[in-house]
Design an enzyme around this catalytic site. Structure first.
Site, PDB file in Angstrom:
ATOM      1  N   ASP A  30       0.788  -1.051  -0.179  1.00  0.00           N
ATOM      2  CA  ASP A  30      -0.158   0.080  -0.036  1.00  0.00           C
ATOM      3  C   ASP A  30       1.012   1.282   0.026  1.00  0.00           C
ATOM      4  OD1 ASP A  30      -3.277   0.557   0.974  1.00  0.00           O
ATOM      5  OD2 ASP A  30      -1.684   2.160   1.300  1.00  0.00           O
ATOM      6  N   ASN A  89     -12.694  -2.982   2.773  1.00  0.00           N
ATOM      7  CA  ASN A  89     -13.798  -2.011   2.976  1.00  0.00           C
ATOM      8  C   ASN A  89     -14.821  -2.023   1.698  1.00  0.00           C
ATOM      9  OD1 ASN A  89     -12.207  -1.113   5.354  1.00  0.00           O
ATOM     10  ND2 ASN A  89     -10.768  -0.123   4.018  1.00  0.00           N
ATOM     11  N   SER A  97     -11.750   3.681  -0.783  1.00  0.00           N
ATOM     12  CA  SER A  97     -11.513   5.046  -1.442  1.00  0.00           C
ATOM     13  C   SER A  97     -11.446   4.362  -2.901  1.00  0.00           C
ATOM     14  CB  SER A  97     -10.389   5.609  -0.713  1.00  0.00           C
ATOM     15  OG  SER A  97      -9.303   4.893  -0.887  1.00  0.00           O
ATOM     16  N   VAL A  98     -11.028   3.122  -3.055  1.00  0.00           N
ATOM     17  CA  VAL A  98     -10.564   2.662  -4.557  1.00  0.00           C
ATOM     18  C   VAL A  98     -11.687   1.695  -4.873  1.00  0.00           C
ATOM     19  CG1 VAL A  98      -8.924   1.463  -6.100  1.00  0.00           C
ATOM     20  CG2 VAL A  98      -8.261   3.032  -4.182  1.00  0.00           C
ATOM     21  N   HIS A 102     -10.244  -4.905  -3.141  1.00  0.00           N
ATOM     22  CA  HIS A 102      -9.049  -5.427  -2.599  1.00  0.00           C
ATOM     23  C   HIS A 102      -9.039  -5.718  -1.201  1.00  0.00           C
ATOM     24  CE1 HIS A 102      -9.739  -1.226  -2.301  1.00  0.00           C
ATOM     25  NE2 HIS A 102      -9.160  -1.130  -1.369  1.00  0.00           N
ATOM     26  N   HIS A 104      -7.088  -5.945   2.216  1.00  0.00           N
ATOM     27  CA  HIS A 104      -5.807  -5.234   2.885  1.00  0.00           C
ATOM     28  C   HIS A 104      -5.179  -6.342   3.976  1.00  0.00           C
ATOM     29  CE1 HIS A 104      -6.827  -0.750   2.368  1.00  0.00           C
ATOM     30  NE2 HIS A 104      -8.074  -1.481   2.307  1.00  0.00           N
TER      31      HIS A 104
END
Ligand code: AMP
Length: 116
Positions: A30, A89, A97-98, A102, A104
């Site tokens: 990240d 998320n 935010s993207v 994905h 993490h």
């Protein structure tokens, strides 16, 4: 349709520190790490977010978790006196935010619960 940020990373149009790649996913550090180790495991398929995945994504979703676990193990964080956290998320309240699914992988410090 225009490519997502993570598709551009997969296609080497944007640089990233890639630590794993296979037919289904890639993993990279990240850019704004929230722990000493902070990796993102990203499917090549641009599924926007986990709540929009479908049954046809079942194998890819399982694969992302297996890769997340393997990377944590390889980096020495799988012992129970170490440990790591896997986070996905979804949407505004989830902190997304993207808009390309994905996972993490956070490790290397004590992580608080509940999360902020
Ligand atoms: P999320 O907020 O769950 O959508 O996570 C998106 C993550 O992508 C954030 O932790 C960002 O720091 C990370 N990120 C954004 N741009 C890049 C990039 N170019 N390379 C690596 N990570 C990125």
């Amino acid at each position: 349709m225009s490519k997502t940020l993570f598709e551009k990373i997969a296609d080497r149009e944007i640089p990233a520190d890639i630590v794993h790649e296979d037919d289904v996913c890639l993993a990279f550090h990240d850019i704004n790490p929230q722990a000493p180790v902070h990796l993102l495991v990203v499917p090549r398929k641009p599924i926007p977010r986990v709540g929009e995945a479908s049954a046809e994504d079942q194998q890819a979703l399982g694969h992302l978790l297996l890769v997340a676990g393997r990377l944590a193990r390889e980096q020495g964080f799988a012992a129970t006196d170490q440990g790591f956290r896997v986070v996905i998320n979804h949407g505004q309240h989830g902190g997304e935010s993207v808009p390309h699914l994905h996972v993490h992988v956070l490790a290397g410090r004590q992580l608080d619960w509940p999360p902020g």
